[in-house]
Design an enzyme around this catalytic site. Structure first.
Site, short mmCIF file in Angstrom:
data_model
loop_
_atom_site.label_atom_id
_atom_site.label_comp_id
_atom_site.label_asym_id
_atom_site.label_seq_id
_atom_site.Cartn_x
_atom_site.Cartn_y
_atom_site.Cartn_z
N SER A 132 14.14 1.24 16.85
CA SER A 132 13.28 2.13 17.62
C SER A 132 12.16 1.36 18.32
O SER A 132 11.82 1.66 19.48
CB SER A 132 12.69 3.21 16.71
OG SER A 132 11.96 2.61 15.65
N ASN A 172 17.40 -0.58 9.24
CA ASN A 172 16.76 -1.20 10.40
C ASN A 172 16.40 -0.18 11.48
O ASN A 172 16.34 -0.52 12.66
CB ASN A 172 17.65 -2.28 11.00
CG ASN A 172 18.90 -1.71 11.68
OD1 ASN A 172 19.29 -0.57 11.44
ND2 ASN A 172 19.51 -2.50 12.53
N CYS A 173 16.17 1.06 11.09
CA CYS A 173 15.77 2.08 12.07
C CYS A 173 14.42 1.72 12.69
O CYS A 173 14.20 1.93 13.88
CB CYS A 173 15.72 3.45 11.40
SG CYS A 173 15.17 4.78 12.49
N TRP A 174 13.49 1.19 11.90
CA TRP A 174 12.18 0.80 12.40
C TRP A 174 12.29 -0.30 13.45
O TRP A 174 11.54 -0.33 14.43
CB TRP A 174 11.32 0.33 11.23
CG TRP A 174 11.95 -0.78 10.44
CD1 TRP A 174 12.88 -0.65 9.44
CD2 TRP A 174 11.74 -2.18 10.61
NE1 TRP A 174 13.25 -1.88 8.97
CE2 TRP A 174 12.56 -2.85 9.66
CE3 TRP A 174 10.94 -2.94 11.44
CZ2 TRP A 174 12.60 -4.23 9.54
CZ3 TRP A 174 10.96 -4.32 11.31
CH2 TRP A 174 11.78 -4.95 10.37
N LEU A 175 13.23 -1.23 13.26
CA LEU A 175 13.41 -2.34 14.20
C LEU A 175 14.05 -1.85 15.50
O LEU A 175 13.62 -2.21 16.60
CB LEU A 175 14.25 -3.43 13.55
CG LEU A 175 14.59 -4.65 14.40
CD1 LEU A 175 13.32 -5.38 14.81
CD2 LEU A 175 15.52 -5.59 13.65
#
Length: 500
Positions: A393, A388-391
């Site tokens: 950030s 969930n790095c995209w969420l």
């Protein structure tokens, strides 16, 4: 001008997501077949295929306009307006495919692009056309020789097509078709490749027998011929390719080999068949009895065996092949051990590094079960997970922007999230995002941020003025967001570096 035909999208399976490889070659000589360079092209597959097919692909929702009455369908096609710039046409079509707003417009009859150009049934601007192609597989790793590929190529308003294949229809954004035609749209979906090896994941791709070597010919077609057929050949083994003409020659050689006597050659000397063969073998006639015929056959067999044995004894240069692994030699064993030692040490180091890396990664991403979010620099973010790095950030950055959701319900949840974190907002936002953005192993940060911004409105203004010529530029909405609160240098038309 760039060759738009170099960019195509494979349906239902594309080698890359979302756009096809740029080095795909089109063979314009034969529009029904083409060869791809070193990889298996996209193949039409049904969703019933099991295994890693559904894991490596993502379903994209779109629409299609079915074939209506001839005059109605022709009028709709003539009113299609995408963009006058071919590069913008490709970009808008790609964006529409990502966000599920693409439409497939099929013509009323199955004709070629040239035929529709003569009838005057073409869009006003360049558009992406869907073509069906039969592509050859040169990897020699598939059980099938050809695959069906559906790909996109640009079609000009004058009927010039930068691709090839059997024409299916036009793939355009939903904003390109007229408003009265949107009432006939039907829901549709396609499957696009997310990643993995180049080529399609089919039931027979990259599958071959364990004992089958990778040759340019079939191993079953290898025959052994007599050296008398070619005096200049160093190797008596003749490799016969898999063609119809050479297959006939191979069969004749095999048939003749059963009736000939084995003859060997030595250096400076040629052995011939002894005269005893003719004297010991009587001529068969119709009056001979069955017992006499049997005796004659036994005599011929004995002579053949004697000649073959003498020929083998007369060739002292022939050495029997042996396996080097079976040779008992201490020097070879020591040499093999020394050569394998660095490889074994490297393999052990790799295993040790992998174990340490996995342990460190697990310890870093270990999150207590009761922790759902955290706060950094005054902004709230969901708990850290590996996917969930995209969420995280995107949500942290968006909290610093003066945005408002167009939906009143989402705006209330957004204010609740900014005040003290609201899991309901996160769940609803992720659920409303297109499935092509969110993947099992993560997501696309840029695509998700663009989707987030498209759901919001911005009451922001920014004024820019050149300090030399006095030209002013007023920015509003999303354009002003990128300059909001910052002093960004900008180059004016008068070549003066001005500031906000």
């Amino acid at each position: 001008m760039a060759k738009m035909g170099k960019y195509g999208l494979g349906f239902k399976w594309a080698p890359e997501f979302p756009w096809m490889l740029p080095n795909a070659s089109e063979k314009l000589g034969n529009p029904e077949r083409s060869e791809e360079d070193g990889f298996c092209p996209s193949a039409a597959q049904e969703p019933k295929v099991k295994g890693k097919t559904l894991v490596n692909h993502v379903r994209v929702d779109c629409s299609r306009l079915p074939a209506l009455e001839c005059c109605v369908q022709s009028a709709i096609i003539r009113d299609i307006f995408v963009d006058e710039d071919p590069q913008k046409v490709e970009a808008s079509t790609m964006m529409a495919l990502q966000f599920g707003s693409a439409v497939l417009v099929k013509p009323s009859k199955r004709l070629s692009v040239q035929a529709w150009a003569k009838l005057g049934v073409l869009p006003k601007t360049p558009a992406m056309g869907l073509f069906k192609r039969f592509c050859l597989c040169n990897t020699r790793e598939c059980v099938c020789d050809a695959h069906v590929a559906f790909q996109l190529f640009t079609v000009q308003p004058d009927g010039v097509c930068l691709g090839n294949g059997r024409f299916i229809g036009w793939f355009v954004p939903v904003t390109a078709i007229p408003e009265y035609a949107k009432q006939w749209l039907q829901p549709w979906s396609i499957l696009l490749r997310k990643g993995g090896n180049k080529g399609s994941v089919t039931s027979g791709h990259s599958r071959r027998a364990v004992t089958m070597p990778v040759y340019d010919f079939n191993a079953t077609d290898v025959v052994y011929a007599d050296e008398n057929q070619d005096d200049d050949a160093d190797d008596p083994v003749v490799l016969v390719a898999d063609t119809q003409e050479e297959d006939g020659v191979a069969k004749e050689q095999v048939d003749s080999a059963d009736s000939e006597i084995c003859v060997a050659h030595t250096v400076g000397q040629e052995m011939t068949e002894p005269d005893a063969v003719g004297s010991q073998t009587p001529i068969a006639s119709a009056e001979e009895t069955e017992v006499g015929e049997a005796c004659d056959r036994e005599g011929i067999a004995e002579v053949k065996a004697t000649v073959c044995a003498d020929a083998l004894d007369a060739c002292p240069d022939q050495v029997e092949a042996f396996d080097i692994e079976k040779v008992e030699d201490s020097i070879l064993s020591e040499l093999q051990t020394e050569l394998n030692a660095p490889a074994d040490k490297t393999y052990e180091d790799v295993l040790a590094f992998d174990a340490i890396y996995s342990e460190t990664l697990s310890a870093f991403y270990a999150v207590p079960s009761d922790e759902t979010h955290f706060k950094v620099c005054g902004f709230y973010s969901p708990a850290i997970e590996r996917t969930n790095c995209w969420l995280r950030s995107t949500l942290i950055v968006m909290q610093s922007l003066p945005l408002e959701f167009k939906d009143l319900g989402m705006q209330k949840l957004w204010l609740s999230y900014k005040a003290g974190y609201d899991q309901c907002f996160v769940d609803k936002l992720v659920k409303s995002a297109p499935k092509s953005i969110i993947l099992p192993q993560g997501g696309y940060v840029a695509d998700f941020a663009y989707f987030f911004l498209s759901q919001c409105s911005f009451k922001v203004h920014a004024n820019w003025r050149c300090l030399k010529c006095g030209m002013e530029l007023k920015l509003q909405g999303l354009d002003a967001v990128f300059f909001y609160g910052d002093v960004v240098s900008h180059m004016c038309k008068c070549s003066f570096k001005a500031y906000f």
